[in-house]
Design a protein around this motif. Structure first.
Motif, PDB file in Angstrom:
ATOM      1  N   MET A 128       0.830  -1.194   0.000  1.00 37.04           N
ATOM      2  CA  MET A 128       0.000   0.000   0.000  1.00 37.04           C
ATOM      3  C   MET A 128       0.868   1.250   0.000  1.00 37.04           C
ATOM      4  SD  MET A 128      -2.895   1.499  -0.043  1.00 37.04           S
ATOM      5  CE  MET A 128      -4.084   0.212   0.313  1.00 37.04           C
ATOM      6  N   ARG A 129       1.965   1.233   0.823  1.00 36.88           N
ATOM      7  CA  ARG A 129       2.830   2.408   0.871  1.00 36.88           C
ATOM      8  C   ARG A 129       3.442   2.683  -0.493  1.00 36.88           C
ATOM      9  NH1 ARG A 129       7.104   2.734   5.637  1.00 36.88           N
ATOM     10  NH2 ARG A 129       5.105   2.838   6.746  1.00 36.88           N
ATOM     11  N   LYS A 130       3.876   1.623  -1.185  1.00 36.19           N
ATOM     12  CA  LYS A 130       4.447   1.780  -2.515  1.00 36.19           C
ATOM     13  C   LYS A 130       3.422   2.346  -3.482  1.00 36.19           C
ATOM     14  CE  LYS A 130       6.767  -0.820  -6.186  1.00 36.19           C
ATOM     15  NZ  LYS A 130       7.235  -2.162  -6.602  1.00 36.19           N
ATOM     16  N   HIS A 131       2.166   1.857  -3.356  1.00 36.38           N
ATOM     17  CA  HIS A 131       1.087   2.343  -4.233  1.00 36.38           C
ATOM     18  C   HIS A 131       0.844   3.833  -4.011  1.00 36.38           C
ATOM     19  CE1 HIS A 131      -2.863   2.577  -6.124  1.00 36.38           C
ATOM     20  NE2 HIS A 131      -3.283   3.174  -5.014  1.00 36.38           N
ATOM     21  N   MET A 132       0.775   4.231  -2.712  1.00 35.16           N
ATOM     22  CA  MET A 132       0.487   5.624  -2.425  1.00 35.16           C
ATOM     23  C   MET A 132       1.638   6.531  -2.839  1.00 35.16           C
ATOM     24  SD  MET A 132      -2.537   5.807  -1.470  1.00 35.16           S
ATOM     25  CE  MET A 132      -2.522   7.532  -1.001  1.00 35.16           C
ATOM     26  N   MET A 133       2.898   6.043  -2.706  1.00 30.80           N
ATOM     27  CA  MET A 133       4.033   6.851  -3.128  1.00 30.80           C
ATOM     28  C   MET A 133       3.985   7.094  -4.632  1.00 30.80           C
ATOM     29  SD  MET A 133       6.616   8.604  -2.357  1.00 30.80           S
ATOM     30  CE  MET A 133       6.866   8.125  -0.642  1.00 30.80           C
ATOM     31  N   ALA A 134       3.662   6.052  -5.403  1.00 28.43           N
ATOM     32  CA  ALA A 134       3.544   6.221  -6.851  1.00 28.43           C
ATOM     33  C   ALA A 134       2.431   7.193  -7.195  1.00 28.43           C
ATOM     34  CB  ALA A 134       3.280   4.856  -7.515  1.00 28.43           C
ATOM     35  N   ALA A 135       1.336   7.112  -6.422  1.00 30.80           N
ATOM     36  CA  ALA A 135       0.220   8.026  -6.664  1.00 30.80           C
ATOM     37  C   ALA A 135       0.628   9.459  -6.391  1.00 30.80           C
ATOM     38  CB  ALA A 135      -0.974   7.635  -5.783  1.00 30.80           C
ATOM     39  N   ILE A 165       3.639  10.722  -6.538  1.00 33.35           N
ATOM     40  CA  ILE A 165       4.540  11.151  -7.610  1.00 33.35           C
ATOM     41  C   ILE A 165       3.747  11.548  -8.844  1.00 33.35           C
ATOM     42  CG2 ILE A 165       6.327  10.370  -9.214  1.00 33.35           C
ATOM     43  CD1 ILE A 165       7.404   8.634  -6.922  1.00 33.35           C
ATOM     44  N   ALA A 166       2.723  10.731  -9.175  1.00 34.39           N
ATOM     45  CA  ALA A 166       1.897  11.041 -10.345  1.00 34.39           C
ATOM     46  C   ALA A 166       1.162  12.356 -10.148  1.00 34.39           C
ATOM     47  CB  ALA A 166       0.896   9.901 -10.585  1.00 34.39           C
ATOM     48  N   THR A 167       0.685  12.587  -8.902  1.00 31.22           N
ATOM     49  CA  THR A 167       0.000  13.843  -8.629  1.00 31.22           C
ATOM     50  C   THR A 167       0.922  15.021  -8.852  1.00 31.22           C
ATOM     51  OG1 THR A 167      -1.407  12.772  -6.993  1.00 31.22           O
ATOM     52  CG2 THR A 167      -1.246  15.158  -6.880  1.00 31.22           C
ATOM     53  N   MET A 181      -1.111  13.280 -23.424  1.00 32.22           N
ATOM     54  CA  MET A 181      -2.445  12.709 -23.461  1.00 32.22           C
ATOM     55  C   MET A 181      -2.589  11.589 -22.442  1.00 32.22           C
ATOM     56  SD  MET A 181      -4.601  11.479 -26.819  1.00 32.22           S
ATOM     57  CE  MET A 181      -4.258  13.061 -27.605  1.00 32.22           C
ATOM     58  N   LEU A 182      -3.742  11.536 -21.803  1.00 31.44           N
ATOM     59  CA  LEU A 182      -4.064  10.485 -20.854  1.00 31.44           C
ATOM     60  C   LEU A 182      -4.807   9.351 -21.540  1.00 31.44           C
ATOM     61  CD1 LEU A 182      -5.426  12.732 -17.947  1.00 31.44           C
ATOM     62  CD2 LEU A 182      -3.093  11.852 -18.223  1.00 31.44           C
ATOM     63  N   HIS A 183      -4.806   8.194 -20.886  1.00 35.73           N
ATOM     64  CA  HIS A 183      -5.621   7.076 -21.357  1.00 35.73           C
ATOM     65  C   HIS A 183      -6.000   6.233 -20.140  1.00 35.73           C
ATOM     66  CE1 HIS A 183      -1.494   5.452 -21.280  1.00 35.73           C
ATOM     67  NE2 HIS A 183      -2.047   4.261 -21.089  1.00 35.73           N
ATOM     68  N   THR A 184      -6.792   5.220 -20.356  1.00 38.89           N
ATOM     69  CA  THR A 184      -7.156   4.332 -19.257  1.00 38.89           C
ATOM     70  C   THR A 184      -6.557   2.950 -19.504  1.00 38.89           C
ATOM     71  OG1 THR A 184      -9.260   3.648 -20.276  1.00 38.89           O
ATOM     72  CG2 THR A 184      -9.306   5.553 -18.800  1.00 38.89           C
ATOM     73  N   GLU A 185      -6.156   2.325 -18.421  1.00 41.67           N
ATOM     74  CA  GLU A 185      -5.685   0.934 -18.441  1.00 41.67           C
ATOM     75  C   GLU A 185      -6.401   0.210 -17.319  1.00 41.67           C
ATOM     76  OE1 GLU A 185      -1.467   0.632 -18.140  1.00 41.67           O
ATOM     77  OE2 GLU A 185      -1.076   1.753 -20.003  1.00 41.67           O
ATOM     78  N   GLY A 186      -7.292  -0.700 -17.682  1.00 41.56           N
ATOM     79  CA  GLY A 186      -8.089  -1.358 -16.662  1.00 41.56           C
ATOM     80  C   GLY A 186      -8.891  -0.334 -15.892  1.00 41.56           C
ATOM     81  N   THR A 187      -8.736  -0.325 -14.567  1.00 41.19           N
ATOM     82  CA  THR A 187      -9.528   0.565 -13.722  1.00 41.19           C
ATOM     83  C   THR A 187      -8.826   1.891 -13.436  1.00 41.19           C
ATOM     84  OG1 THR A 187      -8.597  -0.443 -11.718  1.00 41.19           O
ATOM     85  CG2 THR A 187     -10.636  -1.394 -12.593  1.00 41.19           C
ATOM     86  N   ALA A 240       1.031   9.416 -20.017  1.00 44.13           N
ATOM     87  CA  ALA A 240       1.803   8.909 -21.157  1.00 44.13           C
ATOM     88  C   ALA A 240       3.005   8.093 -20.712  1.00 44.13           C
ATOM     89  CB  ALA A 240       2.248  10.074 -22.039  1.00 44.13           C
ATOM     90  N   ASP A 241       3.487   8.344 -19.482  1.00 42.74           N
ATOM     91  CA  ASP A 241       4.653   7.619 -18.974  1.00 42.74           C
ATOM     92  C   ASP A 241       4.275   6.299 -18.316  1.00 42.74           C
ATOM     93  OD1 ASP A 241       3.373   8.522 -16.739  1.00 42.74           O
ATOM     94  OD2 ASP A 241       5.051   9.698 -15.954  1.00 42.74           O
ATOM     95  N   GLY A 242       2.989   5.953 -18.321  1.00 43.32           N
ATOM     96  CA  GLY A 242       2.542   4.691 -17.759  1.00 43.32           C
ATOM     97  C   GLY A 242       2.200   4.743 -16.282  1.00 43.32           C
ATOM     98  N   ARG A 243       2.412   5.880 -15.631  1.00 42.15           N
ATOM     99  CA  ARG A 243       2.093   5.996 -14.216  1.00 42.15           C
ATOM    100  C   ARG A 243       0.630   6.426 -14.024  1.00 42.15           C
ATOM    101  NH1 ARG A 243       6.587   9.837 -11.613  1.00 42.15           N
ATOM    102  NH2 ARG A 243       5.856  11.150 -13.330  1.00 42.15           N
ATOM    103  N   GLN A 244       0.067   6.048 -12.877  1.00 45.20           N
ATOM    104  CA  GLN A 244      -1.299   6.447 -12.572  1.00 45.20           C
ATOM    105  C   GLN A 244      -1.409   7.962 -12.525  1.00 45.20           C
ATOM    106  OE1 GLN A 244      -2.935   4.878  -8.913  1.00 45.20           O
ATOM    107  NE2 GLN A 244      -4.451   6.534  -8.792  1.00 45.20           N
ATOM    108  N   ALA A 245      -2.431   8.491 -13.152  1.00 42.42           N
ATOM    109  CA  ALA A 245      -2.714   9.921 -13.131  1.00 42.42           C
ATOM    110  C   ALA A 245      -3.819  10.183 -12.120  1.00 42.42           C
ATOM    111  CB  ALA A 245      -3.142  10.404 -14.513  1.00 42.42           C
ATOM    112  N   ILE A 246      -3.518  10.976 -11.119  1.00 42.51           N
ATOM    113  CA  ILE A 246      -4.509  11.339 -10.106  1.00 42.51           C
ATOM    114  C   ILE A 246      -5.149  12.651 -10.527  1.00 42.51           C
ATOM    115  CG2 ILE A 246      -4.900  11.964  -7.707  1.00 42.51           C
ATOM    116  CD1 ILE A 246      -2.601  10.148  -6.958  1.00 42.51           C
ATOM    117  N   LEU A 247      -6.420  12.605 -10.855  1.00 41.60           N
ATOM    118  CA  LEU A 247      -7.141  13.767 -11.360  1.00 41.60           C
ATOM    119  C   LEU A 247      -8.163  14.209 -10.326  1.00 41.60           C
ATOM    120  CD1 LEU A 247      -7.710  12.555 -15.026  1.00 41.60           C
ATOM    121  CD2 LEU A 247      -6.005  14.194 -14.229  1.00 41.60           C
TER     122      LEU A 247
END
Length: 443
Positions: free
Chosen positions: A1-8, A10-12, A30-36, A41-48
């Motif tokens: 979870m900590r790793k997930h939140m850190m990536a989030a 960074i994306a923010t 440009m953004l896109h969706t992958e699964g949920t 564009a860099d493949g990281r989760q985009a927090i909008l």
């Protein structure tokens, strides 16, 4: 979870507005969706996380504290009143005055100051399509959408284009442009015009990275869920014929949410997101307060709707989510409202959902934030009268009888009236400390 939140986080940071002294602006990827998830564009989760620009390109008069006593109840009525009293050309000029003042540079600067990185832009079809010549672009068709996208992109913000009022109106609600009309579904030409409209929009913006996605039809509840889903699939195809890249956002229904669609991939639909408008505390869903938001966000047991149930549903469908409208702070007191709003945005980000609150700006006769208005900003108490009527009138304006000069003065006042910010909301949205709804207590 900590790793997930850190990536989030960074994306923010990657999506947040540029710091002072940085280059003016650069095109957004440009953004896109992958699964949920929404993904950059860099493949990281985009927090909008952002806001709606309500009442700007399609009117909702409650946002100016005007009701039927003003002589209008929806945009179509106002247009008809101004046409009858002053002529079509003068109506067009007055609408231009309104739109140039409801949202101005100071609003865009304040959105950036709040740390927002996406705006949902509701518009009525006649902003683009010539209402007197169907399937013809207005001479100034792209004036407002172009400017909104430019203003947002300069500040590192994305834009979701939201067709809020389709030709004929897609429901009976006033916010579809014409209350009680609902002729989108019964008149096939209105549906054909909407497909044409989306092809024009997608052709213009297909290479524009700052457009996060196309919200094809706001709250299309004037028909049954299956008919809605079939129509939205046609809109999807119309867009994909000219734009293979942008996220296409599929609206849910008031009766059964997104169930009528099935799994989008099974219908050949890719790079899509579902859209719903959860309003805990409003519209029959409890009352404003901490409990209703805690039940929703912390997944209270029982029959009530929760984010956990939506997460399970979206994982089964392998599809991203857009909370296109929500209101997590109004009428709860300023400090509590600010914390609940931050917890709401943080919870949605944890699941990978994009979210835009309703709405950026709401003005009232009284002025001031009080117990928490529906706007990030509202008119200051010292500007209360000017917010809704010419200063000499001391009462809400009546469009059916007010002099044209008074109507124009009202519209111009929106661009200069002093604002009252929701200061705790601003503070909580911009702090580096996240909020968990389970750690918030009533004030």
């Amino acid at each position: 979870m900590r790793k997930h939140m850190m990536a989030a986080l960074i994306a923010t940071a990657a999506l947040m507005p540029a710091a002072q002294g940085a280059p003016a602006w650069a095109p957004l990827p440009m953004l896109h969706t992958e699964g949920t998830k929404w993904v950059g564009a860099d493949g990281r989760q985009a927090i909008l996380r952002g806001t709606n620009l309500g009442n700007w390109l399609i009117n909702e008069f409650w946002m100016m504290e005007l009701d039927k006593s003003s002589g209008v109840e929806d945009q179509c009525t106002l247009e008809a009143v101004l046409d009858r009293r002053f002529g079509h050309a003068e109506r067009e000029r007055l609408f231009k005055v309104f739109r140039e003042n409801w949202i101005t540079t100071r609003d865009w600067d304040l959105m950036q100051r709040h740390g927002l990185n996406v705006v949902r832009l509701p518009f009525i079809h006649s902003v683009i399509e010539d209402e007197k010549k169907p399937r013809t672009l207005r001479a100034d068709a792209w004036r407002y959408l172009d400017d909104a996208i430019d203003q947002a992109e300069k500040r590192g913000m994305y834009v979701v284009l939201d067709l809020h009022g389709a030709a004929g109106s897609q429901g009976i609600e006033h916010h579809s442009g014409c209350a009680g009309r609902n002729e989108y579904w019964s008149v096939p030409d209105n549906q054909a015009r909407t497909e044409w409209l989306w092809r024009q929009i997608a052709t213009r913006y297909r290479d524009r990275g700052a457009v996060a996605g196309y919200s094809v039809l706001n709250e299309p509840w004037g028909t049954d869920p299956d008919t809605m889903a079939a129509n939205v699939r046609r809109l999807y195809q119309a867009i994909r014929a000219v734009d293979p890249n942008h996220v296409i956002i599929l609206p849910g229904h008031s009766k059964n949410g997104i169930d009528a669609y099935g799994k989008p991939a099974d219908h050949g639909m890719r790079n899509v997101a579902f859209e719903m408008h959860p309003y805990p505390g409003h519209f029959g869903w409890g009352k404003p307060g901490l409990k209703v938001h805690r039940d929703w966000l912390a997944c209270a047991p029982g029959e009530g709707d929760t984010v956990c149930k939506w997460d399970e549903r979206l994982r089964r469908l392998d599809t991203a989510f857009f909370i296109g409208e929500m209101q997590p702070w109004a009428m709860m007191g300023l400090e509590l409202g600010g914390q609940v709003a931050r917890a709401s945005f943080d919870t949605y980000a944890k699941y990978g959902w994009a979210a835009t609150a309703w709405s950026w700006k709401v003005v009232t006769q009284q002025g001031g934030q009080g117990n928490g208005k529906w706007g990030f900003v509202t008119n200051a108490a010292v500007a209360a009268v000017a917010a809704v009527a010419p200063p000499a009138a001391k009462a809400p304006i009546v469009f059916t009888s007010a002099p044209k000069a008074d109507i124009e003065a009202l519209f111009r006042s929106f661009g200069t009236q002093p604002y009252a910010l929701h200061e705790p909301l601003l503070r909580w949205l911009t702090t580096s400390t996240p909020r968990d709804i389970r750690e918030i207590h009533d004030q």
